[in-house]
Design an enzyme around this catalytic site. Structure first.
Site, PDB file in Angstrom:
ATOM      1  CG  HIS A   7      -1.888   1.069   1.287  1.00  0.00           C
ATOM      2  ND1 HIS A   7      -1.817   2.083   2.210  1.00  0.00           N
ATOM      3  CD2 HIS A   7      -2.976   1.332   0.518  1.00  0.00           C
ATOM      4  CE1 HIS A   7      -2.830   2.904   2.022  1.00  0.00           C
ATOM      5  NE2 HIS A   7      -3.546   2.480   1.001  1.00  0.00           N
ATOM      6  CD  GLU A  34      -3.128   2.478  -2.824  1.00  0.00           C
ATOM      7  OE1 GLU A  34      -4.004   3.334  -2.962  1.00  0.00           O
ATOM      8  OE2 GLU A  34      -2.081   2.693  -2.172  1.00  0.00           O
ATOM      9  CG  ASP A  36      -2.977   6.954  -3.165  1.00  0.00           C
ATOM     10  OD1 ASP A  36      -4.108   6.474  -3.081  1.00  0.00           O
ATOM     11  OD2 ASP A  36      -2.034   6.642  -2.397  1.00  0.00           O
ATOM     12  CG  HIS A  49      -2.847   9.474   0.176  1.00  0.00           C
ATOM     13  ND1 HIS A  49      -3.420  10.333   1.105  1.00  0.00           N
ATOM     14  CD2 HIS A  49      -3.661   8.398   0.099  1.00  0.00           C
ATOM     15  CE1 HIS A  49      -4.527   9.788   1.564  1.00  0.00           C
ATOM     16  NE2 HIS A  49      -4.707   8.609   0.980  1.00  0.00           N
ATOM     17  CD  GLU A 109      -7.553   5.477  -3.366  1.00  0.00           C
ATOM     18  OE1 GLU A 109      -8.242   6.340  -2.776  1.00  0.00           O
ATOM     19  OE2 GLU A 109      -6.915   4.598  -2.769  1.00  0.00           O
TER      20      GLU A 109
END
Length: 154
Positions: A7, A34, A36, A49, A109
């Protein structure tokens, strides 16, 4: 089958959403990473993020109000207590270019539930297609309209 994702990369030990964190996450055995994405003032897709630069970089202000030429000067490890290296905020294309030569999953994301970035979906899908890794990509967002748009576009 269960899959393990790093993450924001190996963000427990390395500055989140940086190439170093992604590399270390894959080296540690994760099945994928993962990350962002936000859009800069000049429409570049940066991997970060928060909507603001303050928490994770040496800069202040909103990503959307800052050109990439400024963001690329930031130290993405500035607020990481275990790092003093000058680590950069990557572009999505930097991550995809590196990932293209490897074999792992990527959850991108789209951080567009607070700030609605016009054209983000098209830009992200175009980048993924350019590197020909669509089968290894998961798109996620808290914005259900954005996810529906991605499904239509893809």
């Amino acid at each position: 089958m269960t899959k393990i994702f790093a993450h924001r990369g190996a963000s427990g030990q390395f500055p989140e959403n940086t190439m170093l964190a992604f590399e270390k996450g894959i080296e540690a055995g994760a099945d994928g990473i993962e990350l962002d994405v936000q859009l800069t003032k000049d429409g570049r897709i940066v991997v970060i993020h928060d909507e603001r630069l303050d928490r994770t970089t040496s800069l202040k202000g909103f990503v959307k109000d800052t050109a990439y030429d400024v963001i690329k000067t930031a130290n993405a490890a500035a607020n990481h207590n275990q790092m003093d290296n000058d680590i950069k905020v990557p572009l999505l294309e930097d991550v995809l270019s590196w990932a293209e030569k490897k074999n792992f999953l990527i959850n991108i994301e789209l951080k567009n539930s607070v700030i609605r970035y016009e054209g983000m979906e098209e830009k992200v899908l175009k980048a993924v297609k350019r590197f020909n890794i669509e089968e290894r990509i998961i798109l996620s967002t808290f914005n259900h309209e954005s996810l529906a748009l991605c499904a239509r576009l893809a």
